[in-house]
Design an enzyme around this catalytic site. Structure first.
Site, short mmCIF file in Angstrom:
data_model
loop_
_atom_site.label_atom_id
_atom_site.label_comp_id
_atom_site.label_asym_id
_atom_site.label_seq_id
_atom_site.Cartn_x
_atom_site.Cartn_y
_atom_site.Cartn_z
N ALA A 116 9.96 2.50 -1.49
CA ALA A 116 9.93 3.26 -2.67
C ALA A 116 10.90 4.29 -2.76
O ALA A 116 11.81 4.64 -3.68
CB ALA A 116 8.62 3.80 -2.84
N GLY A 146 6.32 1.24 5.69
CA GLY A 146 7.27 0.34 4.97
C GLY A 146 7.40 0.56 3.58
O GLY A 146 8.45 0.65 2.96
N CYS A 147 6.19 0.61 2.94
CA CYS A 147 6.19 0.94 1.42
C CYS A 147 6.81 2.28 1.08
O CYS A 147 7.59 2.33 -0.14
CB CYS A 147 4.92 0.92 0.84
SG CYS A 147 3.87 -0.99 1.19
N THR A 148 6.66 3.09 1.85
CA THR A 148 7.38 4.46 1.86
C THR A 148 8.65 4.30 1.75
O THR A 148 9.75 4.81 0.98
CB THR A 148 6.73 5.56 2.66
OG1 THR A 148 5.42 5.70 2.67
CG2 THR A 148 7.63 6.81 2.39
N ALA A 207 0.85 -1.31 -0.10
CA ALA A 207 -0.01 0.15 -0.12
C ALA A 207 0.82 1.21 0.01
O ALA A 207 1.62 1.51 0.85
CB ALA A 207 -0.95 0.09 1.23
#
Length: 157
Positions: free
Chosen positions: A53, A48-50, A43
């Site tokens: 990325a 974590g995804c930030t 998401a």
């Protein structure tokens, strides 16, 4: 736990055409003749995804220097991806797979362990796809932090 499809080196990468953060279609076939990192994440905008990325963003020069382009895929809608791209200054395409068909085809959606429970969700995964469209490396259940540095160390020469 049910067994889900997993890709292995030498497999043909499943084709896709998905909208990017601006709603423009992007296909895996757009990258034929090039090497590409395709990564799947749960998401946009989550911690974590930030981190993941931003690691790709910050190491895009090194990846490009090794001949790789980067594409991220999540079940987020293009509008959410556009906000994520703008907020984090991302410099590679993020694609929207709302119905999770591409995630499933790549083995990046299914049963996983989350805080000791078995749940259905996105399995954080990264693939190296060669210029001929075959899988060079398939990595499932990768960590958000430190993953890009590990990937750079393990890139095929």
């Amino acid at each position: 736990m049910t067994e889900q499809q997993r890709l292995s080196p030498g497999d043909q990468a499943p084709a896709f055409t998905l909208p990017d953060s601006e709603g423009r279609p992007v296909s895996l076939s757009d990258y034929l003749g090039k090497s590409v990192v395709v990564y799947f994440y749960p998401a946009a905008g989550t911690p974590g995804c930030t981190k993941q990325a931003c690691d790709f963003r910050d190491n895009l020069g090194d990846l490009a220097g090794s001949g790789y382009e980067v594409v991220g895929i999540s079940p987020d809608k293009p509008e959410k991806l556009a906000k994520f791209v703008a907020a984090e200054g991302l410099n590679f395409p993020l694609l929207s797979d709302v119905d999770k068909t591409v995630l499933t085809a790549w083995g990046a959606f299914g049963e996983k362990q989350n805080y000791g429970r078995t749940v259905q969700g996105v399995i954080r995964s990264t693939f190296l796809v060669g210029p001929d469209g075959t899988i060079v490396k398939a990595m499932y259940n990768v960590r958000a932090t430190g993953h890009v540095a590990k990937l750079l160390r393990e890139l095929p020469a």
